[in-house]
Scaffold this motif. Structure first.
Motif, PDB file in Angstrom:
ATOM      1  N   SER A  35       0.867  -1.177   0.000  1.00  0.00           N
ATOM      2  CA  SER A  35       0.000   0.000   0.000  1.00  0.00           C
ATOM      3  C   SER A  35       0.903   1.227   0.000  1.00  0.00           C
ATOM      4  O   SER A  35       1.778   1.361   0.862  1.00  0.00           O
ATOM      5  CB  SER A  35      -0.913   0.014   1.230  1.00  0.00           C
ATOM      6  OG  SER A  35      -1.751   1.154   1.191  1.00  0.00           O
ATOM      7  N   ALA A  36       0.694   2.093  -0.956  1.00  0.00           N
ATOM      8  CA  ALA A  36       1.558   3.267  -1.103  1.00  0.00           C
ATOM      9  C   ALA A  36       1.526   4.147   0.145  1.00  0.00           C
ATOM     10  O   ALA A  36       0.467   4.347   0.747  1.00  0.00           O
ATOM     11  CB  ALA A  36       1.131   4.083  -2.315  1.00  0.00           C
ATOM     12  N   PRO A  37       2.671   4.684   0.533  1.00  0.00           N
ATOM     13  CA  PRO A  37       2.719   5.586   1.685  1.00  0.00           C
ATOM     14  C   PRO A  37       2.196   6.970   1.310  1.00  0.00           C
ATOM     15  O   PRO A  37       2.411   7.445   0.195  1.00  0.00           O
ATOM     16  CB  PRO A  37       4.203   5.634   2.030  1.00  0.00           C
ATOM     17  CG  PRO A  37       4.891   5.407   0.725  1.00  0.00           C
ATOM     18  CD  PRO A  37       4.001   4.455  -0.036  1.00  0.00           C
ATOM     19  N   THR A  38       1.511   7.600   2.252  1.00  0.00           N
ATOM     20  CA  THR A  38       0.942   8.921   1.983  1.00  0.00           C
ATOM     21  C   THR A  38       1.451  10.011   2.918  1.00  0.00           C
ATOM     22  O   THR A  38       1.433  11.183   2.564  1.00  0.00           O
ATOM     23  CB  THR A  38      -0.596   8.878   2.075  1.00  0.00           C
ATOM     24  OG1 THR A  38      -0.966   8.445   3.390  1.00  0.00           O
ATOM     25  CG2 THR A  38      -1.177   7.936   1.023  1.00  0.00           C
ATOM     26  N   HIS A  39       1.890   9.626   4.127  1.00  0.00           N
ATOM     27  CA  HIS A  39       2.289  10.638   5.106  1.00  0.00           C
ATOM     28  C   HIS A  39       3.346  10.068   6.050  1.00  0.00           C
ATOM     29  O   HIS A  39       3.318   8.886   6.381  1.00  0.00           O
ATOM     30  CB  HIS A  39       1.073  11.100   5.916  1.00  0.00           C
ATOM     31  CG  HIS A  39       1.333  12.318   6.728  1.00  0.00           C
ATOM     32  ND1 HIS A  39       1.283  13.592   6.210  1.00  0.00           N
ATOM     33  CD2 HIS A  39       1.668  12.462   8.029  1.00  0.00           C
ATOM     34  CE1 HIS A  39       1.569  14.465   7.159  1.00  0.00           C
ATOM     35  NE2 HIS A  39       1.811  13.807   8.277  1.00  0.00           N
ATOM     36  N   LEU A  40       4.244  10.929   6.490  1.00  0.00           N
ATOM     37  CA  LEU A  40       5.339  10.560   7.392  1.00  0.00           C
ATOM     38  C   LEU A  40       5.282  11.417   8.645  1.00  0.00           C
ATOM     39  O   LEU A  40       5.121  12.638   8.559  1.00  0.00           O
ATOM     40  CB  LEU A  40       6.681  10.784   6.685  1.00  0.00           C
ATOM     41  CG  LEU A  40       7.951  10.645   7.535  1.00  0.00           C
ATOM     42  CD1 LEU A  40       8.152   9.191   7.953  1.00  0.00           C
ATOM     43  CD2 LEU A  40       9.156  11.156   6.757  1.00  0.00           C
ATOM     44  N   GLU A  41       5.432  10.768   9.809  1.00  0.00           N
ATOM     45  CA  GLU A  41       5.534  11.464  11.097  1.00  0.00           C
ATOM     46  C   GLU A  41       6.769  10.952  11.829  1.00  0.00           C
ATOM     47  O   GLU A  41       6.934   9.741  11.997  1.00  0.00           O
ATOM     48  CB  GLU A  41       4.310  11.187  11.977  1.00  0.00           C
ATOM     49  CG  GLU A  41       3.003  11.737  11.455  1.00  0.00           C
ATOM     50  CD  GLU A  41       2.823  13.224  11.703  1.00  0.00           C
ATOM     51  OE1 GLU A  41       3.482  13.776  12.614  1.00  0.00           O
ATOM     52  OE2 GLU A  41       2.028  13.837  10.969  1.00  0.00           O
ATOM     53  N   ILE A  71       8.913   6.144  14.163  1.00  0.00           N
ATOM     54  CA  ILE A  71       8.579   6.747  12.872  1.00  0.00           C
ATOM     55  C   ILE A  71       7.267   6.113  12.428  1.00  0.00           C
ATOM     56  O   ILE A  71       7.148   4.885  12.425  1.00  0.00           O
ATOM     57  CB  ILE A  71       9.669   6.452  11.820  1.00  0.00           C
ATOM     58  CG1 ILE A  71      11.024   7.010  12.266  1.00  0.00           C
ATOM     59  CG2 ILE A  71       9.260   6.993  10.451  1.00  0.00           C
ATOM     60  CD1 ILE A  71      12.201   6.490  11.443  1.00  0.00           C
ATOM     61  N   THR A  72       6.294   6.931  12.052  1.00  0.00           N
ATOM     62  CA  THR A  72       5.012   6.398  11.593  1.00  0.00           C
ATOM     63  C   THR A  72       4.775   6.815  10.152  1.00  0.00           C
ATOM     64  O   THR A  72       4.892   7.996   9.807  1.00  0.00           O
ATOM     65  CB  THR A  72       3.851   6.896  12.478  1.00  0.00           C
ATOM     66  OG1 THR A  72       4.105   6.480  13.826  1.00  0.00           O
ATOM     67  CG2 THR A  72       2.523   6.329  12.012  1.00  0.00           C
ATOM     68  N   GLN A 110      10.655   1.514  14.321  1.00  0.00           N
ATOM     69  CA  GLN A 110      11.550   1.944  15.396  1.00  0.00           C
ATOM     70  C   GLN A 110      12.955   2.066  14.825  1.00  0.00           C
ATOM     71  O   GLN A 110      13.426   1.163  14.125  1.00  0.00           O
ATOM     72  CB  GLN A 110      11.540   0.928  16.530  1.00  0.00           C
ATOM     73  CG  GLN A 110      12.408   1.336  17.704  1.00  0.00           C
ATOM     74  CD  GLN A 110      12.200   0.397  18.871  1.00  0.00           C
ATOM     75  OE1 GLN A 110      11.105   0.317  19.415  1.00  0.00           O
ATOM     76  NE2 GLN A 110      13.241  -0.319  19.238  1.00  0.00           N
ATOM     77  N   VAL A 111      13.608   3.187  15.127  1.00  0.00           N
ATOM     78  CA  VAL A 111      14.963   3.416  14.632  1.00  0.00           C
ATOM     79  C   VAL A 111      15.911   2.388  15.237  1.00  0.00           C
ATOM     80  O   VAL A 111      15.943   2.191  16.452  1.00  0.00           O
ATOM     81  CB  VAL A 111      15.439   4.850  14.959  1.00  0.00           C
ATOM     82  CG1 VAL A 111      16.915   5.034  14.597  1.00  0.00           C
ATOM     83  CG2 VAL A 111      14.566   5.878  14.249  1.00  0.00           C
TER      84      VAL A 111
END
Length: 183
Positions: A31-37, A112-113, A125-126
């Motif tokens: 599923s393509a990524p749309t947003h990064l937090e 990271i979400t 998780q880093v």
């Protein structure tokens, strides 16, 4: 940020024949990524779709006042087996700090979400943060197959060469999928 100075390895090449290793851990369907937090460094960005430049290096987001990160579409989607790759600028002379300005400040354990088009959020998780000279960028280590769902965040870093107007290094964050939930 110039693209990492390496061509895409066969593992990430859509026409490549390299077989992935046996899988481990949590996996999500494509599923393509749309947003990064990235809360630890105050990053929140919708994601651009990035491909390859004519010289077969990875495309980077355009320089802009409101810097965005982008997903390299020839990498797995976040949550699939392999390293999903997200790129962003550290800064620019014209616009100042970029979306990944503080990327090198991340530490092992930071979260990271990545929100995905299917309505799920993949939580990573880093594991570690590394800096590599661009002239010896470890292409296979960064883009090559893995046996679990991983994430790479990449930007420029290190010393700035004012004559070429480029950073000499790339900063790479390595992270592993630890959970998912509805977005």
């Amino acid at each position: 940020m110039p693209a990492p100075p390496a061509t895409v390895p066969p593992a990430a090449d859509p026409g490549g024949q390299q077989q992935p290793p046996a899988t481990q851990g949590l996996l999500l369907p494509a599923s393509a990524p749309t947003h990064l937090e990235v809360p630890a460094i105050g990053v929140s960005s919708d994601l651009l779709d990035l491909g390859l430049q004519p010289d077969d290096t990875v495309e980077v987001p355009p320089l802009a006042k409101d810097s965005q990160a982008g997903w390299f579409r020839y990498s797995p989607t976040p949550g699939e087996v392999g390293p999903a790759v997200l790129l962003g600028h550290v800064d620019s002379a014209e616009y100042g700090p970029g979306i990944f300005f503080d990327l090198g400040a991340l530490r092992a354990g930071d979260q990271i979400t990545v929100t995905r088009a299917d309505g799920t959020a993949a939580v990573f998780q880093v594991d570690r943060v590394a800096s590599y000279p661009k002239d010896s960028f470890p292409t296979l280590e960064v883009y090559g197959n893995t046996d679990r769902a991983e994430l790479r965040l990449i930007t420029c870093g290190g010393a700035f060469d004012s004559s070429t107007r480029n950073y000499l290094d790339n900063i790479v964050v390595y992270a592993s999928l630890v959970s998912s939930h509805p977005a």
